[in-house]
Every structure is written in C-alpha cells, then in structure tokens.
Design a protein around this motif. Structure first.
Motif, short mmCIF file in Angstrom:
data_model
loop_
_atom_site.label_atom_id
_atom_site.label_comp_id
_atom_site.label_asym_id
_atom_site.label_seq_id
_atom_site.Cartn_x
_atom_site.Cartn_y
_atom_site.Cartn_z
N ASP A 1 0.86 -1.19 0.00
CA ASP A 1 0.00 0.00 0.00
C ASP A 1 0.89 1.24 0.00
O ASP A 1 1.87 1.30 0.76
CB ASP A 1 -0.88 0.04 1.26
N ASP B 1 0.84 4.58 1.19
CA ASP B 1 0.03 5.39 2.11
C ASP B 1 0.42 6.86 2.15
O ASP B 1 -0.41 7.71 2.44
CB ASP B 1 0.15 4.83 3.53
N HIS C 1 -6.22 2.04 -3.73
CA HIS C 1 -6.22 2.05 -2.27
C HIS C 1 -7.28 3.08 -1.85
O HIS C 1 -6.99 4.24 -1.63
CB HIS C 1 -4.83 2.43 -1.76
N HIS D 1 -7.93 1.88 2.46
CA HIS D 1 -6.95 2.46 3.37
C HIS D 1 -7.47 2.28 4.80
O HIS D 1 -8.63 2.61 5.07
CB HIS D 1 -6.79 3.94 3.01
N TYR D 2 -6.67 1.72 5.68
CA TYR D 2 -7.05 1.32 7.06
C TYR D 2 -7.95 0.08 7.09
O TYR D 2 -8.53 -0.24 8.11
CB TYR D 2 -7.74 2.45 7.84
N HIS E 1 3.92 -2.36 3.52
CA HIS E 1 3.74 -0.98 3.04
C HIS E 1 4.97 -0.48 2.28
O HIS E 1 6.11 -0.78 2.64
CB HIS E 1 3.46 -0.05 4.22
ZN LIG Z 1 -3.27 2.46 3.67
#
Ligand SMILES: [Zn+2]
Length: 262
Positions: free
Chosen positions: A11, A13, A95, A128-129, A220
């Motif tokens: 991901d 982020d 994402h 995301h999360y 990540h």
């Molecule tokens: Zn994320």
C-alpha cells in the motif's frame, strides 16, 4: 504436493515526498543511523525501485495499491512511478479512501483516476485502514472490480479467518494474513522472529487444505528502509526456498481462482 499461494502487495500510504522532516526526526530510531545519513529525507519513505529489484530477483511482480487522496500532496505526483511499475509488469490497484466507501460515485471516480494514468482497467482494491464491509464489496462488483483485499478480523492474531479467499457479493475477497505494521506493533514480533512467524503461518495454512491455500502479505511501500520493514528481502528469500510456494500478485491469483471455478 499441494501449492501454497502467497499474495504479495504494497500500500502506498504517504504522499510523494513522504512525511515532514519533523515527523521523521521524531521517529528517527526507526532507521539505522547510516540509512538516515545516506538517504535524502524525501526518499526515505519511497521504495518502488528497491521493491522492483528485490521482487525481480525472486521472479515475482506484486500489486501496488495507490491512493487518489493524499494528505499533503497529489496522487498525480506518482504518475511516473505508476507508469514504470505498470510497464514493468507489476499490478496497480486502488487504495480507496475510507471516506469513499459508502458512495459508489466516489469509488468510481477514484478508480477512473488511476485508470487514466495507466491507460487500462484496474481490477483490485484495498481500503486504506482496511474494512470488513460486505456492502462495500457490492459496490466494487458494480464497478467491475474483480477482487478486494481489505478484510481482517483482529489486529493481534493470525487465524484461518485471514487465509484463503471468500466470494462475497460477486467479489473475490483475500483477507490480509500478515501486515508489517501489525506484526511489529500489535503482535510485538521482533525483527529476528519474523521469518519464524512466517514459517509458522505457512505450516498452519498447509494444514487447512483449502481449495486454494493462500496467505497474503501486505508490506507498506514506506517501510522498506526501516527496522523490521527491511526484512522484506529476507522474507522473499525464505518463501522462494519453499518448494510448494508460488508468489503471486492479486490479479494473477484471482485469475487462477476464476479459471478453476469455470
Ligand atoms: Zn493504507
């Protein structure tokens, strides 16, 4: 010998330049001194070429999930990186922002924004999360997504609920089995125990003998230069030493499942 599939993904982020210098310096013990000294501060959290190099060595091209809403930057800053990854054979997925998941129009817009950059359709999503929302999957299906990888029941355990796949509302759901952040924070696993943990998880998965034995590893993009996160190469080295393992990206795995079920 029954195959064990390992779905690898990253991901993205953080925005292109990463967090502020202040943010990084407050957490500078996450990095070795030498890494901090030798890396430009805006490159500490960005690792596409490094991931590509590691994965090519082990013959796998994973999935990168990109956001379209970054706190301190634009997703289009990643345009060149996204194109390089796509051209090299890596999979690009969405994402999704948590603020979009209840609104099919917002999800659709995020999807199209990424598709405009790569010039073709995308099929994979991760929130995301993360998210365990089955209604959300219905929306993904209507938008022609094929798979999602956002489900996880807990933050501190690894169980059969996080292995294999489920077909929910038309979408293939790959739950997140292992994630860098959960391993090193909620599960308190130290760097030198990470391979052991993956080995244990695989042994557990082998016993399940599901239609498809699958574990998914989320690493990540921003952690590769950090303590803990820098173990990614060692993880791939270990996985490739296991005879029954095939490392794949999301769409490769979804395609195998669709082919088997037809
Ligand atoms: Zn994320």
């Amino acid at each position: 010998m029954k195959k064990q599939y390992v779905f690898l993904s990253h991901d993205v982020d953080w925005n292109f330049g990463g967090p502020s210098k202040d943010h990084i310096l407050k957490r500078k013990d996450r990095f070795d001194e030498i890494v901090l000294k030798n890396t430009p501060i805006n490159k500490l959290y960005r690792n596409f070429s490094e991931y590509m190099e590691i994965e090519e060595k082990y013959g796998v091209k994973s999935t990168f999930f990109f956001r379209t809403q970054y706190e301190n930057g634009k997703y289009t800053d990643y345009e060149d990186d996204i194109k390089i990854l796509k051209k090299g054979g890596w999979e690009i997925g969405l994402h999704t922002d948590p603020s979009s998941i209840n609104d099919i129009n917002k999800i659709g817009e995020e999807k199209r924004n990424i598709e405009k950059i790569i010039g073709s359709k995308i099929y994979g999503n991760r929130v995301h999360y993360l998210s365990n929302d089955k209604e959300f999957l219905k929306k993904l299906y209507e938008l022609d997504f094929i798979y999602d990888s956002s489900f996880r029941k807990t933050k501190d355990s690894i169980t059969s609920d996080e292995m294999g796949y489920q077909k929910i509302n038309g979408i293939i759901e790959f739950p997140v089995t292992l994630m860098d952040a959960y391993l090193f924070t909620h599960m308190q696993i130290s760097e030198d125990k990470i391979i052991e943990t993956i080995d244990k998880t695989l042994k557990y998965c082998r016993q399940l003998n599901l239609e498809f034995n699958i574990i998914s590893i989320l690493w990540h993009d921003n952690v590769l230069k950090m303590k803990g996160g820098r173990m990614y190469g060692k993880i791939l080295e270990f996985l490739s030493s296991q005879e029954d393992i095939e490392m794949v990206n999301g769409i490769q795995l979804a395609s195998k499942i669709i082919k088997t079920n037809n």
